[in-house]
Design a protein around this motif. Sequence first.
Motif, short mmCIF file in Angstrom:
data_model
loop_
_atom_site.label_atom_id
_atom_site.label_comp_id
_atom_site.label_asym_id
_atom_site.label_seq_id
_atom_site.Cartn_x
_atom_site.Cartn_y
_atom_site.Cartn_z
N ALA A 52 0.82 -1.22 0.00
CA ALA A 52 0.00 0.00 0.00
C ALA A 52 0.85 1.26 0.00
CB ALA A 52 -0.94 0.00 1.20
N HIS A 53 1.94 1.25 0.79
CA HIS A 53 2.73 2.49 0.97
C HIS A 53 4.12 2.43 0.36
CE1 HIS A 53 -0.28 4.41 3.45
NE2 HIS A 53 -0.39 3.30 4.16
N ARG A 54 4.53 1.27 -0.14
CA ARG A 54 5.84 1.14 -0.75
C ARG A 54 6.94 1.68 0.16
NH1 ARG A 54 5.39 -2.91 -4.13
NH2 ARG A 54 3.73 -2.63 -5.67
N SER A 55 6.86 1.28 1.44
CA SER A 55 7.82 1.76 2.44
C SER A 55 9.19 1.12 2.31
CB SER A 55 7.27 1.49 3.85
OG SER A 55 6.06 2.19 4.05
N PHE A 56 9.27 0.02 1.59
CA PHE A 56 10.53 -0.66 1.35
C PHE A 56 10.32 -1.60 0.17
CE2 PHE A 56 8.01 -3.04 4.32
CZ PHE A 56 8.13 -4.35 3.92
N ASP A 223 3.05 8.37 6.53
CA ASP A 223 2.48 7.13 5.98
C ASP A 223 3.47 6.36 5.12
OD1 ASP A 223 2.50 8.83 3.82
OD2 ASP A 223 0.34 8.74 3.45
N TYR A 224 4.53 7.01 4.66
CA TYR A 224 5.53 6.34 3.85
C TYR A 224 6.55 5.57 4.68
CZ TYR A 224 8.11 10.40 5.48
OH TYR A 224 8.70 11.36 6.28
N SER A 225 6.52 5.74 5.99
CA SER A 225 7.56 5.18 6.86
C SER A 225 7.38 3.67 7.07
CB SER A 225 7.55 5.89 8.22
OG SER A 225 8.49 5.30 9.10
N ALA A 226 8.47 2.94 6.94
CA ALA A 226 8.45 1.50 7.24
C ALA A 226 8.37 1.25 8.73
CB ALA A 226 9.70 0.83 6.67
N ARG A 227 8.72 2.25 9.52
CA ARG A 227 8.66 2.14 10.98
C ARG A 227 7.48 2.95 11.50
NH1 ARG A 227 13.51 3.78 15.27
NH2 ARG A 227 12.43 2.99 17.15
N GLN A 228 6.63 2.32 12.32
CA GLN A 228 5.50 3.04 12.89
C GLN A 228 5.67 3.30 14.38
OE1 GLN A 228 1.67 1.46 11.67
NE2 GLN A 228 2.36 1.24 9.56
#
Length: 273
Positions: A52-56, A223-228
């Motif tokens: 969904a967010h292409r965080s990685f 929202d792009y972050s792989a870490r929440q």
Amino acid sequence: MEASSARFRFLAIHCLALLGPFYFNWSAFWLAVALYFVTGLGMTLSYHRNLAHRSFKLPKWLEYSFAYCGVLSHQGSPIQWVSTHRVHHQYTDTWDDPHSPIKGFWYSHFDWIDDLFGSPDALEFKNVGDLKRQWYYRFLHFTYPYHSVALGILLYAGGGLPFLVWGMGVRTVCVLHITFSINSIGHMWGKQVWNTGDLSRNNWLLGLLANGEGWHNNHHAFDYSARQGLEWWEIDTTWYIICFLEAIGLATDVKLPTEAHKKQKALSGKAQS
């Protein structure tokens, strides 16, 4: 027709879960725990942060493997889930949001699936061209229900009714309601530490139960972050696994918020309840 089918499937899986106390054994219980973690990770690491967010980025074989785990969580195909989630971020907590609690707690927690499955062309999946271009995700979209059926057959063959009831019923209901709680509780109860302009909240209990997804205000801020779980004490199991994958060279282009972006989003003073 689609909505009725979805309601029937959800009702059936809940009825199966109610048999849990009558078919309990420790093997079935630990099987359910393992599947809870694996399919839950399919949602958090794959569907949410990766797709969904292409965080990685992941190698395709690993990306597809994690996505298949998400399919077995009984929450829709990757194309459908990602499309709905991207709409949620585009219209967060407005009347165009597919599952905002401004329409009521129960609607945001469960009833919204009638709108989703009842009118599959409403979203038209226009915002997931990146997934629709890949044959694998098209295949999963059109064959989605059959994979859970196949898993149910394997569970029954491997351990009879206890494995089916716990591995399919109890486990699936737990994953469903914890995920749905991000849509409802995660936008109603907890703390806001970032200026997101919406109702998203950080909720420590959901953070624990949902592999780090409960730090939902953090997520809506970046929202792009792989870490929440952005603080050391904000437990984020999904992030720990991404870190491991990055350390062994499998996860690349891992995105994190910059200090400048944090300052831009920070609320003045202390976190607001």
